[in-house]
Design a protein around this motif. Structure first.
Motif, short mmCIF file in Angstrom:
data_model
loop_
_atom_site.label_atom_id
_atom_site.label_comp_id
_atom_site.label_asym_id
_atom_site.label_seq_id
_atom_site.Cartn_x
_atom_site.Cartn_y
_atom_site.Cartn_z
N ALA A 57 0.83 -1.22 0.00
CA ALA A 57 0.00 0.00 0.00
C ALA A 57 0.85 1.26 0.00
N ALA A 58 2.00 1.22 0.69
CA ALA A 58 2.89 2.38 0.72
C ALA A 58 3.39 2.73 -0.68
N ASP A 59 3.70 1.71 -1.47
CA ASP A 59 4.19 1.96 -2.83
C ASP A 59 3.14 2.64 -3.69
N HIS A 60 1.87 2.34 -3.44
CA HIS A 60 0.80 2.84 -4.29
C HIS A 60 0.01 3.99 -3.65
N ALA A 61 0.40 4.42 -2.46
CA ALA A 61 -0.38 5.46 -1.77
C ALA A 61 -0.47 6.76 -2.56
N PRO A 62 0.61 7.28 -3.14
CA PRO A 62 0.47 8.52 -3.93
C PRO A 62 -0.49 8.36 -5.10
N ALA A 63 -0.46 7.20 -5.76
CA ALA A 63 -1.37 6.98 -6.89
C ALA A 63 -2.81 6.89 -6.42
N ASP A 118 -4.09 8.36 -3.86
CA ASP A 118 -4.49 9.72 -3.52
C ASP A 118 -4.82 10.51 -4.78
N ARG A 119 -4.04 10.30 -5.81
CA ARG A 119 -4.25 11.03 -7.08
C ARG A 119 -5.46 10.50 -7.84
N ASP A 120 -5.61 9.18 -7.89
CA ASP A 120 -6.65 8.55 -8.71
C ASP A 120 -7.99 8.43 -8.00
N ARG A 121 -8.03 8.70 -6.71
CA ARG A 121 -9.24 8.63 -5.87
C ARG A 121 -9.77 7.20 -5.74
N ARG A 122 -8.90 6.23 -5.79
CA ARG A 122 -9.28 4.84 -5.55
C ARG A 122 -8.00 4.02 -5.38
N LEU A 123 -8.12 2.93 -4.65
CA LEU A 123 -6.98 2.04 -4.47
C LEU A 123 -6.66 1.31 -5.76
N ARG A 124 -5.42 0.90 -5.89
CA ARG A 124 -5.04 0.04 -7.00
C ARG A 124 -5.61 -1.36 -6.77
N ALA A 139 -3.64 5.51 4.58
CA ALA A 139 -4.89 5.60 5.35
C ALA A 139 -6.07 5.08 4.54
N SER A 140 -6.08 5.31 3.25
CA SER A 140 -7.21 4.86 2.44
C SER A 140 -7.29 3.34 2.40
N ALA A 141 -6.14 2.67 2.30
CA ALA A 141 -6.13 1.21 2.32
C ALA A 141 -6.61 0.69 3.67
N SER A 142 -6.16 1.31 4.74
CA SER A 142 -6.61 0.92 6.07
C SER A 142 -8.12 1.09 6.21
N GLY A 150 -8.34 7.94 -1.58
CA GLY A 150 -8.22 6.64 -2.21
C GLY A 150 -9.29 5.64 -1.84
N THR A 151 -10.21 6.01 -0.95
CA THR A 151 -11.23 5.06 -0.51
C THR A 151 -12.32 4.83 -1.55
N GLY A 152 -12.37 5.67 -2.58
CA GLY A 152 -13.40 5.50 -3.60
C GLY A 152 -14.80 5.52 -3.03
N SER A 153 -15.04 6.41 -2.08
CA SER A 153 -16.33 6.43 -1.36
C SER A 153 -17.40 7.14 -2.18
N ASN A 154 -17.71 6.55 -3.31
CA ASN A 154 -18.68 7.14 -4.22
C ASN A 154 -20.11 6.81 -3.80
N SER A 155 -21.06 7.20 -4.61
CA SER A 155 -22.48 6.98 -4.31
C SER A 155 -22.96 5.70 -4.97
N LEU A 156 -23.77 4.97 -4.23
CA LEU A 156 -24.36 3.71 -4.70
C LEU A 156 -25.83 3.97 -5.03
N ARG A 157 -26.25 3.49 -6.19
CA ARG A 157 -27.61 3.74 -6.66
C ARG A 157 -28.35 2.42 -6.90
N LEU A 158 -29.57 2.32 -6.37
CA LEU A 158 -30.45 1.20 -6.64
C LEU A 158 -31.72 1.71 -7.29
N ASP A 159 -32.15 1.04 -8.35
CA ASP A 159 -33.38 1.42 -9.06
C ASP A 159 -34.28 0.21 -9.16
N GLY A 160 -35.27 0.17 -8.28
CA GLY A 160 -36.25 -0.90 -8.33
C GLY A 160 -35.67 -2.29 -8.10
N VAL A 161 -34.71 -2.40 -7.22
CA VAL A 161 -34.09 -3.70 -6.93
C VAL A 161 -34.96 -4.45 -5.92
#
Length: 362
Positions: free
Chosen positions: A23-29, A31-37, A80-83, A186-197
């Protein structure tokens, strides 16, 4: 998929060391990409974070809060995002343990290491349609939703204040890219959408069960604490790890100036104190000793100590720490973001503790 802890006899805390290095090797990426590798997500699952609190019918269920806490701190020192995603996988699995046996069998049919995300804040709507539930809506800030195979979403039911969690497989939801934040990017904490599930009863459980904790003597020990008595120290663990990583980076640069020595002494001492508070809180969750209100109090006080420590280090570092990708700059942002979580809210947790000390009937 089988966790490394099962396959190799390695504890989660020990396996976390390898996850941290990756995770340390990929932490800057991240942070930049807004999601874990993807390889970091795979390492978290393989190490056993997703399966730590899994409780498939008839399967072993031995995870402890203390071991998870230590593993989260270890990974948090590197990213921190991986944790945080490891935390979400583990705590979501604990919550899924309140599903009926048929639901748990379906969710963990291929093994315990299933990454799960949770929309904890009630949103959307659920209505009864025949013998199933129809669920619609959008849940924001669903950490690790990009990487999860299942999600638990909480929706109100009926006309009162009751709500339920609904377990939904990945193919049933869509993700909206809404996670643009200062920290924990990096946590990728986006929005989840359900439509008539539509969701069958065996994939539904009342939210109150999680908040109250299990009173079933046959349930795994980790299901017994109420939400307030189990989850807060784990949420603070990520912040503690990030702050320790920031302290290590800051110390290695041997900063000069009159403020350096006091900053080193006070901040390192505060982080040690926070760690002791969180260790006690996790031990109480494991043993059942000590009130949940004290666990919540210890957790938010620890979070405030962590926040104060990293704030002091950031000020003492001067302007050079404000330039990305300085590790202290990222730790400062991540700690601010992590400690703002509702699980660590000072006002709410203080009121819980005050009610414990001053009961209304006295």
């Amino acid at each position: 998929m089988t966790g490394l802890g099962t396959a190799a006899g390695t504890s989660l805390a020990a396996a976390a060391t390898g996850v941290a290095a990756l995770a340390a090797d990929h932490a800057p990426a991240a942070d930049r990409d807004r999601r874990l590798r993807p390889e970091v997500v795979a390492a978290l699952v393989g190490a056993g974070f997703a399966g730590h609190f899994a409780s498939p019918p008839g399967g072993p269920a031995r995870g402890t809060f203390t071991e998870l806490l230590r593993a989260l701190v270890t990974v948090g020192e590197a990213c921190a995002s991986a944790s945080w995603c490891g935390l979400i996988f583990a705590t979501s699995a604990r919550m899924a343990g309140f599903l009926p046996a048929a639901g748990r069998a379906e969710l963990w049919r291929d093994g315990p290491d299933v990454p799960i995300a949770t929309g904890l804040t009630p949103a959307g709507r659920a209505e009864r349609v025949g013998d199933r539930w129809r669920v619609d809506g959008e849940w924001r800030f669903v950490s690790a939703v990009e990487f999860a195979e299942w999600a638990l979403v909480r929706a109100p039911v009926g006309s009162g204040s009751d709500s339920c969690f609904f377990a939904v497989p990945r193919r049933r939801w869509t993700v909206r890219d809404t996670w643009f934040t200062v920290g924990m990017r990096g946590t990728g904490s986006n929005s989840l959408r359900l439509d008539g599930v539509t969701v069958p009863d065996h994939l539904v459980f009342p939210a109150e069960a999680v908040f109250r904790g299990s009173d079933d003597p046959g349930a795994p020990a980790f299901l017994r604490p109420p939400l307030l008595g189990g989850h807060p120290p784990l949420f603070a663990a990520t912040a503690l790890g990030a702050a320790r990583g920031g302290l290590r980076s800051w110390t290695a640069k041997r900063p000069a100036g009159a403020s350096a020595a006091p900053a080193l002494a006070r901040s390192s001492g505060e982080l040690d104190a926070a760690g002791m508070l969180l260790e006690r809180a996790a031990a109480a969750a494991d043993s059942g000793d000590g009130p949940a209100a004290r666990t919540a109090r210890d957790s938010f006080v620890a979070a405030e100590l962590v926040l104060g420590a990293v704030e002091r280090l950031f000020r003492a570092a001067g302007t050079r720490a404000q330039a990305a990708p300085d590790p202290l700059e990222r730790a400062w942002r991540d700690v601010h973001a992590a400690t703002s979580h509702a699980a660590l809210g000072a006002e709410r947790n203080s009121e819980h503790y005050a009610r414990h000390v001053w009961p209304a009937d006295q």
